[in-house]
Design a protein around this motif. Structure first.
Motif, PDB file in Angstrom:
ATOM      1  N   THR A 298       0.836  -1.212   0.000  1.00 28.40           N
ATOM      2  CA  THR A 298       0.000   0.000   0.000  1.00 28.40           C
ATOM      3  C   THR A 298       0.864   1.252   0.000  1.00 28.40           C
ATOM      4  N   LEU A 299       0.502   2.209  -0.859  1.00 25.49           N
ATOM      5  CA  LEU A 299       1.136   3.535  -0.817  1.00 25.49           C
ATOM      6  C   LEU A 299       0.095   4.517  -0.305  1.00 25.49           C
ATOM      7  N   VAL A 300       0.397   5.168   0.824  1.00 27.34           N
ATOM      8  CA  VAL A 300      -0.518   6.177   1.380  1.00 27.34           C
ATOM      9  C   VAL A 300       0.088   7.555   1.128  1.00 27.34           C
ATOM     10  N   THR A 301      -0.639   8.369   0.363  1.00 27.04           N
ATOM     11  CA  THR A 301      -0.184   9.728   0.048  1.00 27.04           C
ATOM     12  C   THR A 301      -0.992  10.729   0.867  1.00 27.04           C
ATOM     13  N   LEU A 302      -0.273  11.587   1.578  1.00 25.62           N
ATOM     14  CA  LEU A 302      -0.946  12.608   2.388  1.00 25.62           C
ATOM     15  C   LEU A 302      -0.697  13.973   1.770  1.00 25.62           C
ATOM     16  N   PHE A 303      -1.778  14.621   1.332  1.00 22.20           N
ATOM     17  CA  PHE A 303      -1.682  16.008   0.858  1.00 22.20           C
ATOM     18  C   PHE A 303      -1.814  16.885   2.097  1.00 22.20           C
ATOM     19  N   THR A 304      -0.718  17.541   2.458  1.00 25.05           N
ATOM     20  CA  THR A 304      -0.624  18.163   3.782  1.00 25.05           C
ATOM     21  C   THR A 304      -0.764  19.677   3.728  1.00 25.05           C
ATOM     22  N   PRO A 305      -1.835  20.225   4.302  1.00 19.15           N
ATOM     23  CA  PRO A 305      -1.931  21.682   4.414  1.00 19.15           C
ATOM     24  C   PRO A 305      -1.079  22.205   5.562  1.00 19.15           C
ATOM     25  N   SER A 306      -0.940  23.520   5.620  1.00 21.03           N
ATOM     26  CA  SER A 306      -0.155  24.115   6.712  1.00 21.03           C
ATOM     27  C   SER A 306      -1.034  24.310   7.930  1.00 21.03           C
ATOM     28  N   ARG A 307      -1.798  23.297   8.270  1.00 23.17           N
ATOM     29  CA  ARG A 307      -2.620  23.378   9.484  1.00 23.17           C
ATOM     30  C   ARG A 307      -2.689  21.995  10.100  1.00 23.17           C
TER      31      ARG A 307
ATOM     32  N   GLY B 168       3.234  -0.838   8.006  1.00 22.32           N
ATOM     33  CA  GLY B 168       3.932  -1.459   6.873  1.00 22.32           C
ATOM     34  C   GLY B 168       3.775  -0.760   5.544  1.00 22.32           C
ATOM     35  N   ALA B 169       2.992   0.319   5.526  1.00 23.69           N
ATOM     36  CA  ALA B 169       2.753   0.994   4.231  1.00 23.69           C
ATOM     37  C   ALA B 169       3.963   1.831   3.829  1.00 23.69           C
ATOM     38  N   LYS B 170       4.077   2.043   2.509  1.00 26.65           N
ATOM     39  CA  LYS B 170       4.954   3.087   2.017  1.00 26.65           C
ATOM     40  C   LYS B 170       4.165   4.386   2.087  1.00 26.65           C
ATOM     41  N   THR B 171       4.835   5.501   2.375  1.00 25.04           N
ATOM     42  CA  THR B 171       4.114   6.764   2.499  1.00 25.04           C
ATOM     43  C   THR B 171       4.767   7.848   1.656  1.00 25.04           C
ATOM     44  N   LEU B 172       3.910   8.762   1.214  1.00 25.13           N
ATOM     45  CA  LEU B 172       4.356   9.922   0.433  1.00 25.13           C
ATOM     46  C   LEU B 172       3.698  11.151   1.047  1.00 25.13           C
ATOM     47  N   ALA B 173       4.523  12.077   1.544  1.00 24.90           N
ATOM     48  CA  ALA B 173       3.994  13.320   2.133  1.00 24.90           C
ATOM     49  C   ALA B 173       4.210  14.446   1.123  1.00 24.90           C
ATOM     50  N   VAL B 174       3.129  15.133   0.760  1.00 22.80           N
ATOM     51  CA  VAL B 174       3.203  16.221  -0.220  1.00 22.80           C
ATOM     52  C   VAL B 174       2.776  17.516   0.470  1.00 22.80           C
ATOM     53  N   GLY B 175       3.686  18.487   0.531  1.00 22.10           N
ATOM     54  CA  GLY B 175       3.355  19.742   1.207  1.00 22.10           C
ATOM     55  C   GLY B 175       4.538  20.685   1.205  1.00 22.10           C
ATOM     56  N   LYS B 176       4.345  21.813   1.874  1.00 25.72           N
ATOM     57  CA  LYS B 176       5.440  22.789   1.940  1.00 25.72           C
ATOM     58  C   LYS B 176       6.591  22.230   2.786  1.00 25.72           C
ATOM     59  N   LYS B 177       7.794  22.657   2.452  1.00 22.94           N
ATOM     60  CA  LYS B 177       8.987  22.175   3.172  1.00 22.94           C
ATOM     61  C   LYS B 177       8.832  22.350   4.680  1.00 22.94           C
ATOM     62  N   SER B 178       8.271  23.488   5.070  1.00 19.50           N
ATOM     63  CA  SER B 178       8.107  23.782   6.505  1.00 19.50           C
ATOM     64  C   SER B 178       7.148  22.794   7.168  1.00 19.50           C
ATOM     65  N   ASP B 179       6.314  22.143   6.378  1.00 18.12           N
ATOM     66  CA  ASP B 179       5.325  21.208   6.961  1.00 18.12           C
ATOM     67  C   ASP B 179       5.758  19.753   6.827  1.00 18.12           C
ATOM     68  N   VAL B 180       6.357  19.392   5.717  1.00 13.31           N
ATOM     69  CA  VAL B 180       6.677  17.965   5.497  1.00 13.31           C
ATOM     70  C   VAL B 180       8.174  17.691   5.619  1.00 13.31           C
ATOM     71  N   GLY B 181       8.969  18.756   5.693  1.00 13.11           N
ATOM     72  CA  GLY B 181      10.432  18.575   5.672  1.00 13.11           C
ATOM     73  C   GLY B 181      10.952  17.595   6.699  1.00 13.11           C
ATOM     74  N   ASP B 182      10.322  17.565   7.895  1.00  9.50           N
ATOM     75  CA  ASP B 182      10.868  16.659   8.922  1.00  9.50           C
ATOM     76  C   ASP B 182       9.938  15.478   9.197  1.00  9.50           C
ATOM     77  N   MET B 183       9.046  15.206   8.235  1.00 10.38           N
ATOM     78  CA  MET B 183       8.112  14.082   8.446  1.00 10.38           C
ATOM     79  C   MET B 183       8.824  12.750   8.211  1.00 10.38           C
ATOM     80  N   GLU B 184       8.491  11.765   9.052  1.00 10.53           N
ATOM     81  CA  GLU B 184       8.962  10.393   8.838  1.00 10.53           C
ATOM     82  C   GLU B 184       8.132   9.822   7.682  1.00 10.53           C
ATOM     83  N   SER B 185       8.676   9.825   6.469  1.00  7.54           N
ATOM     84  CA  SER B 185       7.880   9.330   5.340  1.00  7.54           C
ATOM     85  C   SER B 185       8.803   8.643   4.343  1.00  7.54           C
ATOM     86  N   SER B 186       8.310   7.594   3.724  1.00  3.04           N
ATOM     87  CA  SER B 186       9.127   6.882   2.714  1.00  3.04           C
ATOM     88  C   SER B 186       9.568   7.862   1.626  1.00  3.04           C
TER      89      SER B 186
END
Ligand code: F1P
Length: 346
Positions: free
Chosen positions: A255-264, A280-298
């Motif tokens: 499974t690939l879980v993609t999170l479209f991340t707002p700044s809230r 166990g999923a692969k993850t993709l975080a999509v958002g501004k650097k300030s929001d996703v830059g330090d996210m634990e994401s594949s």
């Protein structure tokens, strides 16, 4: 491997389509502003991907006014369930401008609300939707050969974002969008590169989940549709925190879980993504650097924008490219998606 051409070409052309629709919006800004000044109850209708545009528009307008979005068919099939309010503005979304249900739904609403203004959002000049509207916003370069909506979607999305900004009373909104075509070009390059990497390195993937809150839910829904239509793969869209209430049951290493991340509420979304990874999923975080830059994401895709709330048109290309490259890898032809026609006429 089938030789596909126009779908990929058109995904890559969306920054030009955005640039062109902005010119149409600027030209019509005064007329649109006049309509906004008298608008307070919106009805938005569309089919398929165009219904997801209506969903996004609904979320953006709801912050300011009362707004309702319907799949066009629901206006026709469940008209007794339409809220008993006096709609003063009807927004119709249709790439072709000819989908039977949207044409009929718009006509129904105008009959029900003779004083209401109707704004058509389309890619097709001289279409029924355009001819029947009081004013139309036409994404001329959004016109495409692809059955699946690609640059038509992102350029019409910019149109409803622009309109919703006008509706807040902000004037000369054009300046807010001036850097968008350039940022879109950057995002197209980053998104294509990452989509290729994921497609080639995550061979096991079979299931695709897209998560987005508020106005991002319409975006997640369109991402889901693109994956389904082009690659015939299992795909779902949810509001992020809803995922814990049952849908997480399907998560595994395919499974690939993609999170479209707002700044809230970033921390809550960050926690959810970590939980999903632990399953166990692969993850993709999509958002501004300030929001996703330090996210634990594949995988992380940083959205290029100097805005507090970047245009959602910068988020959708990754899903379109993922859908395209997966389809080709599976030996499918994105230019001729199974069971689909470009316009649904009934
Ligand atoms: C668009 C639409 C697409 C769908 C298929 C059929 O209708 O429903 O969303 O993928 O191509 O047409 P419209 O925007 O032209 O009304």
């Amino acid at each position: 491997m089938p030789q596909t051409n126009f779908t990929l070409k058109e995904i890559r052309e969306q920054s030009e389509a955005i640039d062109t629709v902005l010119d149409d919006l600027k030209e019509k800004e005064d007329e649109l502003t006049k309509i906004c000044s008298k608008s307070s109850v919106f009805c938005l209708v569309g089919c398929g991907a165009s219904y997801y545009l209506a969903l996004i528009g609904n979320s953006l307008l709801m912050g300011e006014d009362l707004s309702f979005a319907f799949p066009s068919s629901e206006i026709l099939v469940s008209s007794e369930r339409i809220p008993n309010v006096s709609f003063d503005t009807i927004l119709s979304f249709s790439r072709s401008g000819e989908s039977t249900e949207t044409v009929k739904a718009t006509k129904y609403m105008k009959k029900r609300e003779p004083e209401a203004k109707n704004i058509g959002f389309t890619c097709t000049e001289e279409s029924t939707i355009q001819k029947n509207s009081n004013i139309s916003i036409i994404s001329r370069d959004g016109k495409e050969q692809s059955v699946v909506m690609t640059k038509s979607f992102s350029s019409m999305l910019v149109a409803i974002e622009y309109f919703s900004k006008l509706n807040t009373g902000e004037n000369s909104v054009f300046k807010d969008f001036q850097t968008l075509p350039k940022n879109s070009e950057k995002m197209l390059k980053k998104s294509e590169k990452l989509a290729k990497k994921i497609t080639n390195s995550e061979e096991k993937l079979k299931k695709f989940v897209f998560l987005g809150p508020g106005e991002y839910y319409g975006l997640a829904s369109e991402a889901m549709l693109a994956i389904e239509e082009m690659s015939l793969s299992w795909s779902k869209a949810y509001h992020p925190l809803e995922f814990r209430h049952g849908p997480r049951s399907i998560v595994d290493d395919e499974t690939l879980v993609t999170l479209f991340t707002p700044s809230r509420r970033v921390s809550e979304h960050k926690k959810l993504l970590e939980e999903v990874q632990d399953l166990g999923a692969k993850t993709l975080a999509v958002g501004k650097k300030s929001d996703v830059g330090d996210m634990e994401s594949s995988y992380v895709l940083e959205v290029e924008s100097e805005k507090e709330n970047p245009s959602l048109s910068l988020y959708i290309p990754i899903a379109q490219f993922l859908a395209y490259f997966r389809a080709v890898k599976l030996g499918l032809d994105p230019d001729n998606p199974q069971n689909l026609t470009k316009v649904v006429k009934i």
